[in-house]
Design a protein around this motif. Structure first.
Motif, PDB file in Angstrom:
ATOM      1  N   HIS A 227     -45.274 -17.190  13.812  1.00  0.00           N
ATOM      2  CA  HIS A 227     -45.047 -16.361  12.619  1.00  0.00           C
ATOM      3  C   HIS A 227     -46.010 -15.189  12.562  1.00  0.00           C
ATOM      4  N   CYS A 239     -37.170 -13.861   8.725  1.00  0.00           N
ATOM      5  CA  CYS A 239     -37.529 -15.112   9.415  1.00  0.00           C
ATOM      6  C   CYS A 239     -37.300 -16.279   8.460  1.00  0.00           C
ATOM      7  N   CYS A 241     -39.392 -18.231   7.534  1.00  0.00           N
ATOM      8  CA  CYS A 241     -40.563 -18.363   6.664  1.00  0.00           C
ATOM      9  C   CYS A 241     -40.446 -17.454   5.442  1.00  0.00           C
ATOM     10  N   ARG A 243     -40.440 -14.084   5.565  1.00  0.00           N
ATOM     11  CA  ARG A 243     -40.939 -12.729   5.825  1.00  0.00           C
ATOM     12  C   ARG A 243     -40.081 -12.083   6.904  1.00  0.00           C
ATOM     13  N   CYS A 246     -41.325 -11.684  12.373  1.00  0.00           N
ATOM     14  CA  CYS A 246     -42.174 -12.665  13.069  1.00  0.00           C
ATOM     15  C   CYS A 246     -41.766 -12.753  14.552  1.00  0.00           C
TER      16      CYS A 246
HETATM   17 ZN   LIG Z   1     -41.853 -16.276  10.151  1.00  0.00          ZN
END
Ligand SMILES: [Zn+2]
Length: 391
Positions: A227, A239, A241, A243, A246
């Protein structure tokens, strides 16, 4: 004592422990009844004494269960007290399935492995490996249903569900950390004490082993190398996650298959990309070369911070290109100190690495808490230990 794999008579056990034979017999009778201990043979001393039964840990008695969750499937490995895997299986689910369904699938899978030759009477503890950052929600009835639910919240709930189902101690950790632990110690006479580990598959996950311990971090997220943001422009993709840009969004299987399909004017198709890579399609090769370079540069930061003895690449992506590992190394070395020009190599283990690492971790935990009882089970602390016999 028998859990180390030795075969001993009641008399030998009593003298080694320095306790009376009657106490030993009492305990061993209980262990035999629950199936943890069996008679391996009967010896005749040649004299007039009674033949002595030689006892050993029942090889079919499950002592440890390791459950490894990826974004799309769960794998369970059952091991006896010597660390030998005596049963294993996998079950698939949709990436959209929430954790209730995933937990149910894992519990049913593990229970289904109990049979004539494998029984759970002497089960000691369970390790559960989770992907991260959390990619799934809870199906219903629980307060948080966001992708960003903290790892410790998810793991606490999963621990509770498995604890209710099996009634033993449960440890939960990031499955990449467990896989790194397996890579560093399983089957090795001398464990690797400093290692940077990166798994490149449908996601990209990392782990760092430093001075014999797998780094956990203040938020249980140490080693999330996948990440690191490598793309800052407006085209950067989101992504899992939450954000954008990454490493995972440009160098995972899905990302590579997507970019290759875009170049070819086709719909994204993993199998088509893999076939193209195998046939050395120039576009597929070029994408993999760029991915290797990006991975090498991101790994440089991890190498500078942790100063490992080697870097290990796991997962499918590094196998798509014959010189992927060499290319990662070529991108890594100029960015680190000359003393840190460490080898980059492929993982020795396959898809079962996370589950094997779970068993390694449970055995280390068992050794650390003996001779105390289960109640004193230490908090999660993954350490590289000797050479447990796994698989
Ligand atoms: Zn990520």
């Amino acid at each position: 004592m028998l859990h180390s794999g030795v075969h001993l008579t009641r008399g030998q056990i009593a003298s080694r422990l320095g306790i009376t034979r009657s106490t030993v017999s009492e305990v061993l009778t209980d262990l035999q009844e629950e199936g943890a201990v069996v008679v391996s043979k009967v010896t005749h001393s040649g004299g007039r004494g009674r033949p002595a039964e030689v006892l050993c840990a029942n090889p079919g008695a499950a002592r440890y269960i390791a459950v490894d969750y990826s974004h799309t499937r769960v794998m369970a490995c059952i091991a006896n007290s010597t660390g030998q895997v005596i049963a294993s299986g996998t079950a698939s689910y949709s990436p959209d399935d929430g954790w209730e369904r995933r937990c149910r699938a894992g519990i049913e899978l593990a229970r289904g492995l109990e049979g004539d030759d494998v029984h759970f009477g002497a089960l000691s503890r369970i390790a559960i490996g989770l992907p991260g950052p959390n990619s799934a929600t809870w199906d219903s009835g629980l307060p948080s249903a966001t992708r960003a639910e903290p790892f410790h919240m998810v793991s606490a709930r999963i621990r509770e569900l498995f604890s209710q189902a099996f009634g033993v101690g449960i440890m939960v950790d990031h499955h990449i950390r467990l896989a790194a632990l397996a890579e560093a110690s399983a089957g090795r006479a001398t464990p690797i004490r400093n290692l940077v580990y990166l798994r490149m598959s449908t996601g990209i996950g990392g782990a760092v082993i430093s001075s014999g311990s797998v780094a956990q971090g203040a938020h249980q997220q140490a080693g999330e190398i996948g990440h690191f943001i490598v793309q800052l422009d407006d085209d950067a993709l989101e992504c899992r996650c939450g954000r954008r840009g990454c490493l995972e969004t440009v160098a995972s299987i899905d990302a590579l298959a997507r970019d290759w399909a875009h170049l070819k004017g086709q719909a994204p198709d993993r199998a088509a990309f893999e076939a193209a890579a195998a046939e050395r399609d120039p576009d597929a090769v070029a994408l993999l070369e760029v991915a290797a370079q990006r991975v090498g540069r991101v790994l440089a930061m991890a190498v500078l911070v942790s100063d490992p003895g080697e870097v290990v690449l796991a997962g499918e992506v590094p196998r798509y290109l014959p010189d992927f590992v060499e290319r990662v190394q070529a991108a890594l070395w100029p960015s680190v100190l000359s003393t840190q020009h460490v080898p980059v190599r492929h993982s020795n283990l396959g898809e079962e690495a996370g589950a094997i690492g779970g068993i390694v971790a449970l055995m280390a935990q068992q050794r650390a808490t003996e001779p105390q009882k289960e109640a004193s089970m230490s908090p999660n602390r993954l350490e590289v230990t000797g050479a447990p016999r796994v698989g």
